[in-house]
Design a protein around this motif. Structure first.
Motif, mmCIF file in Angstrom:
data_model
loop_
_atom_site.group_PDB
_atom_site.id
_atom_site.type_symbol
_atom_site.label_atom_id
_atom_site.label_comp_id
_atom_site.label_asym_id
_atom_site.label_seq_id
_atom_site.Cartn_x
_atom_site.Cartn_y
_atom_site.Cartn_z
ATOM 1 N N LEU A 112 0.850 -1.044 -0.160
ATOM 2 C CA LEU A 112 0.039 0.010 0.089
ATOM 3 C C LEU A 112 0.806 1.224 -0.019
ATOM 4 O O LEU A 112 0.181 2.320 -0.057
ATOM 5 N N ASP A 113 2.134 0.892 0.069
ATOM 6 C CA ASP A 113 3.210 2.212 -0.047
ATOM 7 C C ASP A 113 2.913 3.221 1.400
ATOM 8 O O ASP A 113 2.970 4.280 1.152
ATOM 9 N N PHE A 114 2.658 2.464 2.438
ATOM 10 C CA PHE A 114 2.545 3.109 3.630
ATOM 11 C C PHE A 114 3.980 3.768 4.099
ATOM 12 O O PHE A 114 5.051 3.103 4.006
ATOM 13 N N LYS A 115 3.804 4.976 4.501
ATOM 14 C CA LYS A 115 4.931 5.783 4.953
ATOM 15 C C LYS A 115 4.564 6.481 6.237
ATOM 16 O O LYS A 115 3.474 6.741 6.446
ATOM 17 N N ASN A 116 5.672 6.823 7.023
ATOM 18 C CA ASN A 116 5.302 7.584 8.171
ATOM 19 C C ASN A 116 4.277 6.928 9.045
ATOM 20 O O ASN A 116 3.350 7.741 9.312
ATOM 21 N N VAL A 117 4.373 5.831 9.521
ATOM 22 C CA VAL A 117 3.134 5.102 9.931
ATOM 23 C C VAL A 117 3.079 5.329 11.400
ATOM 24 O O VAL A 117 3.950 5.319 12.150
ATOM 25 N N ILE A 118 1.717 5.448 11.582
ATOM 26 C CA ILE A 118 1.157 5.204 13.150
ATOM 27 C C ILE A 118 0.705 3.919 13.543
ATOM 28 O O ILE A 118 -0.037 3.413 12.598
ATOM 29 N N LEU A 119 1.236 3.141 14.621
ATOM 30 C CA LEU A 119 0.928 1.986 15.013
ATOM 31 C C LEU A 119 -0.292 2.075 16.218
ATOM 32 O O LEU A 119 0.110 2.720 17.255
ATOM 33 N N PHE A 120 -1.432 1.769 15.766
ATOM 34 C CA PHE A 120 -2.575 1.954 16.998
ATOM 35 C C PHE A 120 -3.009 0.447 17.281
ATOM 36 O O PHE A 120 -3.257 -0.322 16.582
ATOM 37 N N ASN A 121 -2.438 0.164 18.683
ATOM 38 C CA ASN A 121 -2.810 -1.118 19.287
ATOM 39 C C ASN A 121 -3.982 -1.049 20.332
ATOM 40 O O ASN A 121 -3.900 -0.320 21.304
ATOM 41 N N ASP A 122 -4.794 -1.772 19.905
ATOM 42 C CA ASP A 122 -6.030 -1.839 20.758
ATOM 43 C C ASP A 122 -5.964 -3.220 21.555
ATOM 44 O O ASP A 122 -6.687 -4.085 21.197
ATOM 45 N N ASN A 123 -5.280 -3.009 22.565
ATOM 46 C CA ASN A 123 -5.152 -3.911 23.712
ATOM 47 C C ASN A 123 -4.560 -5.447 23.164
ATOM 48 O O ASN A 123 -5.025 -6.442 23.725
ATOM 49 N N ASP A 124 -3.820 -5.633 22.132
ATOM 50 C CA ASP A 124 -3.228 -6.725 21.726
ATOM 51 C C ASP A 124 -2.047 -7.001 22.469
ATOM 52 O O ASP A 124 -0.809 -6.727 21.817
ATOM 53 N N ILE A 125 -2.074 -7.460 23.651
ATOM 54 C CA ILE A 125 -0.864 -7.215 24.660
ATOM 55 C C ILE A 125 0.338 -7.957 24.153
ATOM 56 O O ILE A 125 1.390 -7.587 24.005
ATOM 57 N N PHE A 126 0.309 -9.451 23.953
ATOM 58 C CA PHE A 126 1.275 -10.117 23.538
ATOM 59 C C PHE A 126 1.553 -10.152 21.990
ATOM 60 O O PHE A 126 2.753 -10.134 21.496
ATOM 61 N N ARG A 127 0.590 -10.465 21.408
ATOM 62 C CA ARG A 127 0.751 -10.732 19.732
ATOM 63 C C ARG A 127 1.491 -9.545 19.108
ATOM 64 O O ARG A 127 2.215 -9.323 18.024
ATOM 65 N N SER A 128 1.360 -8.123 19.716
ATOM 66 C CA SER A 128 1.849 -7.171 19.167
ATOM 67 C C SER A 128 2.856 -6.398 19.979
ATOM 68 O O SER A 128 2.976 -4.987 19.854
ATOM 69 N N PHE A 129 3.360 -7.005 21.143
ATOM 70 C CA PHE A 129 4.305 -6.302 22.147
ATOM 71 C C PHE A 129 5.337 -5.639 21.365
ATOM 72 O O PHE A 129 5.810 -4.657 21.780
ATOM 73 N N TYR A 130 6.019 -6.306 20.277
ATOM 74 C CA TYR A 130 7.285 -5.877 19.765
ATOM 75 C C TYR A 130 7.110 -5.172 18.413
ATOM 76 O O TYR A 130 7.839 -4.866 17.814
ATOM 77 N N LEU A 131 5.494 -5.073 18.054
ATOM 78 C CA LEU A 131 5.410 -4.505 16.670
ATOM 79 C C LEU A 131 6.189 -3.325 16.510
ATOM 80 O O LEU A 131 6.818 -3.141 15.464
ATOM 81 N N LYS A 132 6.032 -2.449 17.458
ATOM 82 C CA LYS A 132 6.737 -0.889 17.132
ATOM 83 C C LYS A 132 8.043 -0.992 16.911
ATOM 84 O O LYS A 132 8.378 -0.438 15.969
ATOM 85 N N ASP A 133 8.878 -1.840 17.506
ATOM 86 C CA ASP A 133 10.128 -2.231 17.165
ATOM 87 C C ASP A 133 10.501 -2.765 15.843
ATOM 88 O O ASP A 133 11.279 -2.102 15.016
ATOM 89 N N PHE A 134 9.938 -3.808 15.652
ATOM 90 C CA PHE A 134 9.751 -4.463 14.218
ATOM 91 C C PHE A 134 9.431 -3.661 13.090
ATOM 92 O O PHE A 134 9.920 -3.860 12.150
#
Length: 156
Positions: A126-148
């Motif tokens: 989708l050619d996403f740039k300058n992304v905001i990650l919005f995590n709605d309480n996905d504690i474990f499956r998304s714990f490191y997503l910001k870093d990765f």
């Protein structure tokens, strides 16, 4: 709400516990719809995990995810002008039963890396740039997503 307080013109990845194809309403889906009024939004369904595959293989929702993983169905579905739903094309391991914290953390990091690489392919498509990650309480499956995913901002 003051127009200057609205996030506009951004690319937003939304992760949460409820997939888009859940029958009941969802605050997270409503938030994604609102975001999509002024931004491009990728709503990411939870990845299929091995225990769900084993226990619910015949469920139509699990079948859909299997077809995506096997390349037989599209993983990216356009829902609206600025809104896409993504079915991850990789399966993660079921680890919530692991009691040893160190082992759990290593496997959780592995799962997050797999999940992030799947999301990254969709975001790149989708050619996403300058992304905001919005995590709605996905504690474990998304714990490191910001870093990765190396997002510009992260909202939990």
């Amino acid at each position: 709400m003051n127009q200057s307080n609205i996030i506009q013109g951004r690319d937003i990845i939304v992760v949460g516990q409820q997939p888009w194809d859940v029958e009941i309403g969802s605050n997270c889906k409503n938030i994604a719809l609102e975001f999509s009024k002024h931004n491009r939004v990728l709503y990411v369904n939870s990845p299929l995990d091995r225990i769900t595959l084993m226990r619910h293989r015949k469920d139509p929702k699990v079948q859909k995810r299997i077809h995506v993983i096997n390349g037989k169905s599209d993983s990216l579905i356009k829902i609206g002008d600025n809104l896409w739903n993504y079915y991850p094309d990789r399966m993660i391991e079921s680890i919530n039963w692991i009691k040893n914290q160190s082992i759990f953390d290593k496997l959780n990091k592995y799962n997050n890396r797999v999940f992030a690489s799947s999301i990254r392919r969709a975001a790149d498509k989708l050619d996403f740039k300058n992304v905001i990650l919005f995590n709605d309480n996905d504690i474990f499956r998304s714990f490191y997503l910001k870093d990765f995913l190396q997002t510009d901002k992260s909202i939990y």
